[in-house]
Design an enzyme around this catalytic site. Structure first.
Site, PDB file in Angstrom:
ATOM      1  N   SER A  23       0.833  -1.195   0.000  1.00  0.00           N
ATOM      2  CA  SER A  23       0.000   0.000   0.000  1.00  0.00           C
ATOM      3  C   SER A  23       0.879   1.263   0.000  1.00  0.00           C
ATOM      4  O   SER A  23       1.663   1.455  -0.919  1.00  0.00           O
ATOM      5  CB  SER A  23      -0.966  -0.043   1.191  1.00  0.00           C
ATOM      6  OG  SER A  23      -2.011   0.880   1.030  1.00  0.00           O
ATOM      7  N   ASP A  41      -9.330  -5.076  -5.746  1.00  0.00           N
ATOM      8  CA  ASP A  41      -8.610  -4.019  -5.028  1.00  0.00           C
ATOM      9  C   ASP A  41      -8.640  -2.760  -5.893  1.00  0.00           C
ATOM     10  O   ASP A  41      -7.869  -2.621  -6.851  1.00  0.00           O
ATOM     11  CB  ASP A  41      -7.174  -4.437  -4.739  1.00  0.00           C
ATOM     12  CG  ASP A  41      -6.414  -3.382  -3.932  1.00  0.00           C
ATOM     13  OD1 ASP A  41      -6.993  -2.309  -3.655  1.00  0.00           O
ATOM     14  OD2 ASP A  41      -5.247  -3.621  -3.590  1.00  0.00           O
ATOM     15  N   HIS A  86      -8.089  -5.111  -0.484  1.00  0.00           N
ATOM     16  CA  HIS A  86      -6.844  -4.393  -0.217  1.00  0.00           C
ATOM     17  C   HIS A  86      -6.227  -4.831   1.102  1.00  0.00           C
ATOM     18  O   HIS A  86      -5.051  -4.563   1.356  1.00  0.00           O
ATOM     19  CB  HIS A  86      -7.099  -2.881  -0.197  1.00  0.00           C
ATOM     20  CG  HIS A  86      -5.853  -2.054  -0.183  1.00  0.00           C
ATOM     21  ND1 HIS A  86      -4.953  -2.037  -1.229  1.00  0.00           N
ATOM     22  CD2 HIS A  86      -5.330  -1.218   0.761  1.00  0.00           C
ATOM     23  CE1 HIS A  86      -3.951  -1.228  -0.940  1.00  0.00           C
ATOM     24  NE2 HIS A  86      -4.154  -0.729   0.264  1.00  0.00           N
TER      25      HIS A  86
END
Length: 212
Positions: free
Chosen positions: A128, A180, A193
């Site tokens: 991320s 995602d 995610h």
């Protein structure tokens, strides 16, 4: 069309709204801090990992620990060192396009590992916001440091569509789960995610193919 500013704004809004650390619910009791490089430990493969926004420790629990475990099962525990990137990794970092402290720290860690462990193969990895840090840190490495990097593995990467600089794109695996939306350029956080621990084996297999 991919729009990095849209990604950044959406991520900031999400994490500002949910002030608790969602990732803690998906990481179980995994160890969240690794400091092998700081301790001067050299092993054949060194993973330098940047966690996601809001995760605890310096490697988090969602993605890093499952990845390390899978890699150690392939290569052997004595052949893998792990180092997390110490930095705030908060919404201010997202707004900056990647935590500035994290970027500087990752660059420093790669340089340190390359210098102190000259025969080791380095793996840069992030999840991320951590993937954003990897991209920007990689752009600041010297050619000699890049030569020591055997693989780059990013999970849930907001910068998926942007090629890595300094020749690192050829060493890169970006894992993006179906559903995602961050990887699709919307910046919306979906449940997928938060499930990259399920892709640990895929990442480990890739790294093993690069370092063996």
């Amino acid at each position: 069309m991919y729009n990095s500013k849209t990604i950044v704004i959406a991520l900031v809004l999400f994490y500002s709204t949910f002030t608790f650390a969602l990732p803690q619910f998906f990481g179980g009791g995994a160890k969240n801090t690794e400091n092998d490089v700081v301790k001067g430990i050299c092993k054949p493969t060194i993973v330098i990992f940047a966690r996601g926004t809001g995760e605890s420790g310096n490697v988090g629990t969602v993605t890093g620990p499952p990845f390390f475990t899978a890699l150690k099962k392939i290569l052997g525990t004595n052949n893998v060192a792990v180092q997390g990137v110490d930095c705030p990794m908060n919404t201010a970092g997202i707004a900056a396009g990647g935590d500035p402290v994290g970027i500087r720290t990752m660059v420093s860690l790669v340089k340190s590992a390359a210098s102190k462990c000259p025969t080791s193969k380095i793996v840069m990895s992030g999840y991320s916001q951590g993937a954003m840090v990897v991209a920007k840190a990689g752009a600041q490495l010297s050619a000699s440091d890049v030569a020591k990097v055997a693989a780059v593995v990013n999970f849930g990467d907001p910068f998926k569509a942007i090629p890595l600089k300094n020749g690192l794109e050829a060493k890169r695996l970006t894992i993006c789960r179906t559903g995602d939306a961050v990887c699709l350029g919307t910046g919306i956080i979906t449940i997928e995610h938060l499930r990259y621990g399920q892709n640990a084996q895929q990442a480990a297999d890739f790294v093993a193919s690069k370092v063996k």
